[in-house]
Design a protein around this motif. Sequence first.
Motif, PDB file in Angstrom:
ATOM      1  N   GLU A   6      30.952  40.044  32.369  1.00  0.00           N
ATOM      2  CA  GLU A   6      31.109  38.654  31.957  1.00  0.00           C
ATOM      3  C   GLU A   6      30.337  37.739  32.895  1.00  0.00           C
ATOM      4  O   GLU A   6      30.163  38.039  34.071  1.00  0.00           O
ATOM      5  CB  GLU A   6      32.579  38.219  31.969  1.00  0.00           C
ATOM      6  CG  GLU A   6      33.481  39.021  31.078  1.00  0.00           C
ATOM      7  CD  GLU A   6      34.415  39.904  31.856  1.00  0.00           C
ATOM      8  OE1 GLU A   6      35.533  40.164  31.391  1.00  0.00           O
ATOM      9  OE2 GLU A   6      34.011  40.335  32.955  1.00  0.00           O
ATOM     10  N   SER A   7      29.940  36.601  32.353  1.00  0.00           N
ATOM     11  CA  SER A   7      29.304  35.559  33.153  1.00  0.00           C
ATOM     12  C   SER A   7      29.487  34.224  32.453  1.00  0.00           C
ATOM     13  O   SER A   7      29.928  34.183  31.295  1.00  0.00           O
ATOM     14  CB  SER A   7      27.808  35.852  33.346  1.00  0.00           C
ATOM     15  OG  SER A   7      27.151  35.907  32.092  1.00  0.00           O
ATOM     16  N   GLY A   9      31.304  31.491  33.721  1.00  0.00           N
ATOM     17  CA  GLY A   9      32.420  30.672  34.161  1.00  0.00           C
ATOM     18  C   GLY A   9      31.987  29.629  35.174  1.00  0.00           C
ATOM     19  O   GLY A   9      30.855  29.631  35.656  1.00  0.00           O
ATOM     20  N   LEU A  20      30.716  31.361  27.776  1.00  0.00           N
ATOM     21  CA  LEU A  20      30.876  32.632  28.463  1.00  0.00           C
ATOM     22  C   LEU A  20      30.091  33.717  27.732  1.00  0.00           C
ATOM     23  O   LEU A  20      29.972  33.682  26.505  1.00  0.00           O
ATOM     24  CB  LEU A  20      32.350  33.030  28.524  1.00  0.00           C
ATOM     25  CG  LEU A  20      33.317  32.010  29.137  1.00  0.00           C
ATOM     26  CD1 LEU A  20      34.719  32.602  29.197  1.00  0.00           C
ATOM     27  CD2 LEU A  20      32.850  31.551  30.491  1.00  0.00           C
ATOM     28  N   CYS A  22      29.399  38.108  27.559  1.00  0.00           N
ATOM     29  CA  CYS A  22      29.868  39.451  27.893  1.00  0.00           C
ATOM     30  C   CYS A  22      28.774  40.402  27.415  1.00  0.00           C
ATOM     31  O   CYS A  22      28.511  40.492  26.220  1.00  0.00           O
ATOM     32  CB  CYS A  22      31.186  39.745  27.201  1.00  0.00           C
ATOM     33  SG  CYS A  22      31.780  41.441  27.416  1.00  0.00           S
ATOM     34  N   VAL A  97      41.333  32.921  34.375  1.00  0.00           N
ATOM     35  CA  VAL A  97      40.300  33.950  34.439  1.00  0.00           C
ATOM     36  C   VAL A  97      40.150  34.503  33.025  1.00  0.00           C
ATOM     37  O   VAL A  97      41.145  34.885  32.392  1.00  0.00           O
ATOM     38  CB  VAL A  97      40.679  35.086  35.409  1.00  0.00           C
ATOM     39  CG1 VAL A  97      39.609  36.169  35.401  1.00  0.00           C
ATOM     40  CG2 VAL A  97      40.859  34.525  36.821  1.00  0.00           C
ATOM     41  N   TYR A  99      38.609  37.240  30.361  1.00  0.00           N
ATOM     42  CA  TYR A  99      38.219  38.639  30.308  1.00  0.00           C
ATOM     43  C   TYR A  99      37.658  38.992  28.941  1.00  0.00           C
ATOM     44  O   TYR A  99      38.206  38.593  27.908  1.00  0.00           O
ATOM     45  CB  TYR A  99      39.415  39.549  30.574  1.00  0.00           C
ATOM     46  CG  TYR A  99      40.001  39.432  31.957  1.00  0.00           C
ATOM     47  CD1 TYR A  99      41.017  38.527  32.223  1.00  0.00           C
ATOM     48  CD2 TYR A  99      39.540  40.234  32.993  1.00  0.00           C
ATOM     49  CE1 TYR A  99      41.564  38.417  33.491  1.00  0.00           C
ATOM     50  CE2 TYR A  99      40.082  40.141  34.268  1.00  0.00           C
ATOM     51  CZ  TYR A  99      41.095  39.227  34.504  1.00  0.00           C
ATOM     52  OH  TYR A  99      41.631  39.119  35.760  1.00  0.00           O
ATOM     53  N   GLN A 119      35.377  42.474  34.383  1.00  0.00           N
ATOM     54  CA  GLN A 119      35.978  42.116  35.661  1.00  0.00           C
ATOM     55  C   GLN A 119      36.556  40.700  35.657  1.00  0.00           C
ATOM     56  O   GLN A 119      37.306  40.331  36.565  1.00  0.00           O
ATOM     57  CB  GLN A 119      34.943  42.232  36.796  1.00  0.00           C
ATOM     58  CG  GLN A 119      33.995  41.053  36.944  1.00  0.00           C
ATOM     59  CD  GLN A 119      32.944  40.964  35.830  1.00  0.00           C
ATOM     60  OE1 GLN A 119      32.812  41.873  35.005  1.00  0.00           O
ATOM     61  NE2 GLN A 119      32.182  39.874  35.837  1.00  0.00           N
ATOM     62  N   THR A 121      35.872  36.318  34.588  1.00  0.00           N
ATOM     63  CA  THR A 121      35.109  35.185  35.104  1.00  0.00           C
ATOM     64  C   THR A 121      36.019  33.961  35.137  1.00  0.00           C
ATOM     65  O   THR A 121      36.757  33.703  34.187  1.00  0.00           O
ATOM     66  CB  THR A 121      33.838  34.938  34.263  1.00  0.00           C
ATOM     67  OG1 THR A 121      33.046  33.906  34.866  1.00  0.00           O
ATOM     68  CG2 THR A 121      34.159  34.544  32.832  1.00  0.00           C
ATOM     69  N   GLN A 122      35.970  33.231  36.232  1.00  0.00           N
ATOM     70  CA  GLN A 122      36.882  32.106  36.436  1.00  0.00           C
ATOM     71  C   GLN A 122      36.377  30.864  35.726  1.00  0.00           C
ATOM     72  O   GLN A 122      35.214  30.477  35.864  1.00  0.00           O
ATOM     73  CB  GLN A 122      37.029  31.801  37.931  1.00  0.00           C
ATOM     74  CG  GLN A 122      37.886  30.596  38.257  1.00  0.00           C
ATOM     75  CD  GLN A 122      39.359  30.827  37.983  1.00  0.00           C
ATOM     76  OE1 GLN A 122      39.909  31.855  38.375  1.00  0.00           O
ATOM     77  NE2 GLN A 122      40.005  29.872  37.318  1.00  0.00           N
TER      78      GLN A 122
END
Length: 127
Positions: A6-7, A9, A20, A22, A97, A99, A119, A121-122
Amino acid sequence: QVQLVESGGGLVQAGGSLRLSCAASERTFSRYTMGWFRQAPGKEQEREFVAAINWNGGSTYYGDSVKGRFTISRVRDNAKSTVYLQMNSLKPEDTAVYYCARTGTMITTQAANFDSWGQGTQVTVSS
């Protein structure tokens, strides 16, 4: 081993937007339903269903709290696939977070049915 990454955030003000992503190999995504869940601060035992999309993108489903504000989509190329979560009109209560997850079943809102997870992403939304 399935790897979901994931990215996207970050920190955003209320009313703002984030997207976001994935990513994984096409083999990882092919024929699988993909979903997004979130875990809010103080609720570490609970993963809330956010959205899901079936294997060909023809069917989507959203949690009540995000319906009309979030959009899930998926894009394929030859070797790689990406699932997106476009989040608009963000609220402080969206802070969590987030997912990405994969399931071999039809669209489901139950976290227990998803067998592979990223994992996280916040996402933080300030008021």
